[in-house]
Design an enzyme around this catalytic site. Sequence first.
Site, PDB file in Angstrom:
ATOM      1  N   LYS A 199       0.869  -1.185   0.000  1.00  0.00           N
ATOM      2  CA  LYS A 199       0.000   0.000   0.000  1.00  0.00           C
ATOM      3  C   LYS A 199       0.896   1.223   0.000  1.00  0.00           C
ATOM      4  CE  LYS A 199      -4.469   0.701   0.248  1.00  0.00           C
ATOM      5  NZ  LYS A 199      -5.569  -0.243  -0.042  1.00  0.00           N
ATOM      6  N   ASP A 205      -7.041   4.089  -4.366  1.00  0.00           N
ATOM      7  CA  ASP A 205      -7.690   3.961  -3.057  1.00  0.00           C
ATOM      8  C   ASP A 205      -8.312   5.342  -2.832  1.00  0.00           C
ATOM      9  OD1 ASP A 205      -7.654   1.896  -0.624  1.00  0.00           O
ATOM     10  OD2 ASP A 205      -7.466   3.876   0.263  1.00  0.00           O
TER      11      ASP A 205
HETATM   12  N1  GLU Z   1      -7.423  -0.042  -2.676  1.00  0.00           N
HETATM   13  C1  GLU Z   1      -8.179  -1.233  -2.948  1.00  0.00           C
HETATM   14  C2  GLU Z   1      -8.180  -2.137  -1.749  1.00  0.00           C
HETATM   15  O1  GLU Z   1      -8.168  -1.670  -0.633  1.00  0.00           O
HETATM   16  C3  GLU Z   1      -7.767  -1.904  -4.231  1.00  0.00           C
HETATM   17  C4  GLU Z   1      -6.326  -2.247  -4.382  1.00  0.00           C
HETATM   18  C5  GLU Z   1      -5.964  -2.752  -5.774  1.00  0.00           C
HETATM   19  O2  GLU Z   1      -6.812  -2.812  -6.638  1.00  0.00           O
HETATM   20  O3  GLU Z   1      -4.788  -3.086  -5.921  1.00  0.00           O
HETATM   21  O4  GLU Z   1      -8.245  -3.342  -1.829  1.00  0.00           O
END
Ligand code: GLU
Length: 450
Positions: free
Chosen positions: A130, A170
């Site tokens: 992340k 996100d």
């Molecule tokens: N931000 C999204 C999550 O919390 C998606 C992450 C992604 O698609 O890599 O899962």
Amino acid sequence: MNDQDARSVQKFMDGVVLRNPGEKEYQQAVGEFACDVIPFVNEHPEYQNHNLSERLTEPDRVIIFRVSWEDDQGKVRVNRGYRVQHSNAIGPYKGGLRFHPSVSLSILKFLAFEQTFKNSLTGLPMGGGKGGSNFNPKGKSDREIMRFCQSFMSELYRHIGSHTDVPAGDIGVGGTEISYLFGQYKRLVNQFTGVLTGKGLSFGGSAIRVEATGYGTIYFMEDMLKHKAQNIEGKTCLVSGSGNVALYATEKLIQHGAKPVTLSDSSGFIFDPDGFDMDKLAWLKDLKEVRKGRIAEYAKEYGVEFFAGQRPWSTPCDLAFPCATQNEVNAEQARTLIENGCIGVAEGSNMGSDAGAIAVYREAKILYGPAKAANAGGVAVSGLEMTQNSIRMSWTRKELNQHLGDIMNNIHERCVEYGTESATHVDYLKGANIAGFKKVADALIAYGVV
Ligand code: GLU
């Protein structure tokens, strides 16, 4: 939990707190996981003596960097950028980027940690990561956002790659930002690869990626209801947030005959007693996706009430879907939900419920779909975007929706397998924690000491 388990959890958490001082969101996410996984490890000798809990709570690496950019007045601005590469045990690091003033190392470490187990649950070969920045996109011009994204990528590009780390969106990072980030990556490395997901459809994006998190959350709730011989039709639903997760959860609720009555943003929530329909939703999508307006404007347009500074949880309902941000439901709000008739909660937002709220759901034995299971549809379709990029093909909306439904069914089954407590009760958080952990742990054990 027996006494011995409680002592091991306490001892382990003391170490986590010591090693990660002041990082309360990270400590919270690890604590939630440890309460289920440590007792499981204590019962399973094959997972002992590998120090898996400690290995899995130390990110592989954390990258922190300066992002300098120029605003429209020609002033130089500075933000902090991050990428937490938590675990690549079962695939390249994968997870979104969050641009929000609240972004901190603690928040990104919690999100990367959760992402590892969420991604494991999808069954696809993706590790967890992340990233993001304390940059606030609100009130910035499109050109300022572009310059920020280009500067952010000018550092991030050297740490990512289609087989190394694949970021996505996100909070605060949608299609526009992903496009700027991808454009800059492509320019820096002179390669067109699937290094980001959530791309535009004309340059490697996947159908239903935008809808996937919200749709998947509703599919997961439907699976939980079905397991109890119930269904979603006619149920009054509270949804918080008004980003893509909230809007597409609302869309699926309408399509499946439920009655969503609330949405919110950081200023308050709207309550439409008649429920949203597809026309109202089209207006809302235009408000949020095109005009970038505030949710209060809906109240004026449709003559309904706007509750300033409040969250929707005191509104009577059958089902609740936190789809805004972490810790948006506390113990008191969870109690109010249940007193008012709520029988199920599924999280579109990551760690939408705090520890107190989870204890209340568990005590009342209502259906509770935790984020790492319930909102895994988004990253699952990101995984399918990576597959499509690798084989240089695009699947249809219909095919992808089918895959998404199958993946959510499969996650539900895994939760039932590891979380069934009695003939009438499944602890979905426990099931998700253990099923997510097992796959990553099996890989780590196979690698030896890494
Ligand atoms: N931000 C999204 C999550 O919390 C998606 C992450 C992604 O698609 O890599 O899962």
